[in-house]
Design an enzyme around this catalytic site. Structure first.
Site, PDB file in Angstrom:
ATOM      1  N   CYS A   1      61.239  10.909 -19.937  1.00 17.52           N
ATOM      2  CA  CYS A   1      60.748   9.564 -19.642  1.00 17.52           C
ATOM      3  C   CYS A   1      59.762   9.161 -20.729  1.00 17.52           C
ATOM      4  O   CYS A   1      59.324   9.994 -21.526  1.00 17.52           O
ATOM      5  CB  CYS A   1      60.082   9.516 -18.266  1.00 17.52           C
ATOM      6  SG  CYS A   1      58.669  10.631 -18.080  1.00 17.52           S
TER       7      CYS A   1
ATOM      8  N   HIS B   1      53.253  19.956 -23.165  1.00 19.00           N
ATOM      9  CA  HIS B   1      53.885  18.687 -23.581  1.00 19.00           C
ATOM     10  C   HIS B   1      53.062  18.006 -24.671  1.00 19.00           C
ATOM     11  O   HIS B   1      52.367  17.031 -24.428  1.00 19.00           O
ATOM     12  CB  HIS B   1      54.025  17.783 -22.359  1.00 19.00           C
ATOM     13  CG  HIS B   1      54.591  16.426 -22.626  1.00 19.00           C
ATOM     14  ND1 HIS B   1      55.469  16.149 -23.670  1.00 19.00           N
ATOM     15  CD2 HIS B   1      54.401  15.236 -21.978  1.00 19.00           C
ATOM     16  CE1 HIS B   1      55.789  14.877 -23.636  1.00 19.00           C
ATOM     17  NE2 HIS B   1      55.156  14.291 -22.635  1.00 19.00           N
TER      18      HIS B   1
ATOM     19  N   GLY C   1      56.273   6.482 -21.534  1.00 17.52           N
ATOM     20  CA  GLY C   1      55.278   5.538 -21.082  1.00 17.52           C
ATOM     21  C   GLY C   1      55.721   4.112 -21.332  1.00 17.52           C
ATOM     22  O   GLY C   1      56.419   3.838 -22.312  1.00 17.52           O
TER      23      GLY C   1
ATOM     24  N   CYS D   1      56.801   9.414 -25.475  1.00 17.58           N
ATOM     25  CA  CYS D   1      57.104  10.837 -25.333  1.00 17.58           C
ATOM     26  C   CYS D   1      58.465  11.245 -25.873  1.00 17.58           C
ATOM     27  O   CYS D   1      58.785  12.430 -25.906  1.00 17.58           O
ATOM     28  CB  CYS D   1      56.977  11.249 -23.868  1.00 17.58           C
ATOM     29  SG  CYS D   1      55.299  11.070 -23.229  1.00 17.58           S
TER      30      CYS D   1
END
Length: 417
Positions: free
Chosen positions: A401, A371, A403, A115
């Site tokens: 954050c 997102h 993954g 991300c």
């Protein structure tokens, strides 16, 4: 670093090693000349549901040329962040750059750091400029979740996952990591729902006031009917996921998605969205020589690793390192753009770092806006600078954050004071 964090931060800030200083202008600074984005649309049913990732990239790259007037031959490299497209979007990204008007001499790469891919693309270009490898470049990000999110088929070793728990934890579904954060750190469903409602209300207020207009490139997109026929042109110029009427009462009716007795649901998680963003970067001396506007500058960045089963806590670890690398304290930051992958993890970061709520996502975050995975890191930059300008503020941080258990943060300085 005196933060109440349960895991050690392995990175030393080392502010003395940073080449860029807040409040000090140098010809060698890497500056932001343009940061823009598409509107973010609803996955599989919004204005970009029939628009592929390469087309979205083409739109923002062409808009960068049109809005700044830069000679595309001067742009030496473009890096595009993306998460889900087959083949890493490598060939489509190159095609998009050529179609946007960049010459064959402008090289293109793609990057995938989950991300943070859009932010990593910008930092990659900024670092190349700092190192003298290129003079001018573009960091971009894109995701067509409508086209690519549901087609993922990744082959991974079952042996590796079984041999080491942290490796196996990289496969824990994102929603379960959200539940883990909520459970481990005592974040109630009510608190998460209240955070989500606030995101929508801030975004709705910003949209009504026209605060997104400066950053969004209006696009004429083609949509098809349910049978994939009858093309129709529509104008896409507003984020589609914002719900001004969101309330704690309405969210309380939604069932948890990932665990029967959990607290994460569709209303307090980020939306599945389509969109793209692009950031034009170069040294200050280059921008001045070309007569191009300078809206701000890149200061520093960092990435950190955290336990994969708690991946959402990444920003709480990355933000302090980036801010202290910049020679600042958290109190010196005026605006924090923290990606709202889930209310649980964003709320955890805000609480554990003691960030005032009024400094966090003042125009709303991913729960309201959306997102598109590979785009968000670049999208946040496009959202940050107009707000710094509007509020006459100086320092902003973008963070998210990732993954598999990581966090990234970047410090930016506004020069539109």
């Amino acid at each position: 670093m005196p933060y109440n964090l349960p895991y050690p931060i392995p990175l030393a800030p080392a502010p003395e090693a940073q080449v860029t200083k807040v409040g000090v202008k140098s010809p060698e600074d890497v500056v932001v000349v343009s940061a823009l984005r598409t509107a973010l649309t609803k996955g599989r049913k919004g204005g970009f549901k029939d628009t592929l990732a390469d087309q979205l990239v083409q739109y923002v790259l062409k808009a960068t040329i049109d809005r700044t007037g830069i000679d595309p031959k001067l742009v030496q490299d473009i890096c595009v962040g993306n998460v889900d497209a087959p083949g890493g979007l490598a060939t489509p990204a190159r095609m998009a750059a050529l179609a946007a008007g960049f010459p064959e001499t402008t090289s293109v790469s793609t990057t995938n750091r989950q991300c943070s891919s859009g932010l990593q693309a910008c930092v990659t270009i900024a670092s190349a400029i700092q190192a003298g490898l290129i003079d001018i470049g573009i960091g971009a990000g894109v995701e067509s979740m409508s086209s690519d999110y549901y087609k993922r088929d990744r082959l991974m070793s079952k042996k590796i996952a079984k041999e080491l728990k942290p490796a196996g934890d990289c496969l824990v579904p994102m929603g379960i990591t959200s539940e883990n954060v909520a459970e481990d750190y005592g974040l109630t469903r009510l608190a998460q729902d209240e955070f989500s409602v606030e995101s929508h209300k801030k975004a709705a207020a910003a949209q009504a006031a026209g605060y997104f207009k400066e950053e969004i490139v209006p696009i004429m997109a083609t949509i098809l009917d349910k049978d994939g026929e009858n093309p129709k042109e529509i104008l896409v110029d507003q984020d589609e996921g914002i719900r001004a009427n969101s309330s704690v009462e309405s969210l309380s009716k939604l069932k948890p998605v990932f665990k029967k007795d959990g607290s994460t649901h569709a209303g307090n998680a980020s939306q599945i969205s389509d969109g793209a963003a692009a950031v034009l970067l170069m040294k200050r001396k280059t921008a001045l020589a070309l007569g191009l506007p300078i809206i701000g500058k890149y200061v520093t960045a960092c990435t950190v690793g955290v336990p994969p089963h708690l991946m959402g806590i990444g920003p709480a670890y990355a933000i302090p390192v980036a801010v202290e690398r910049a020679g600042l304290k958290l109190d010196n930051v005026d605006i924090f753009e923290i990606n709202e992958a889930f209310a649980s993890q964003a709320l955890y970061t805000v609480r554990v770092l003691g960030i005032p709520k009024n400094k966090v996502n003042p125009k709303g975050g991913a729960i309201a806006i959306g997102h598109p995975l590979g785009s968000t890191g670049a999208r946040q930059i496009a959202t940050l600078f107009p707000e710094l300008k509007r509020t006459k503020s100086r320092v902003g941080v973008t963070s998210m954050c990732m993954g598999t258990g990581m966090g990234m943060a970047c410090v930016w300085e506004n020069e539109q004071l």
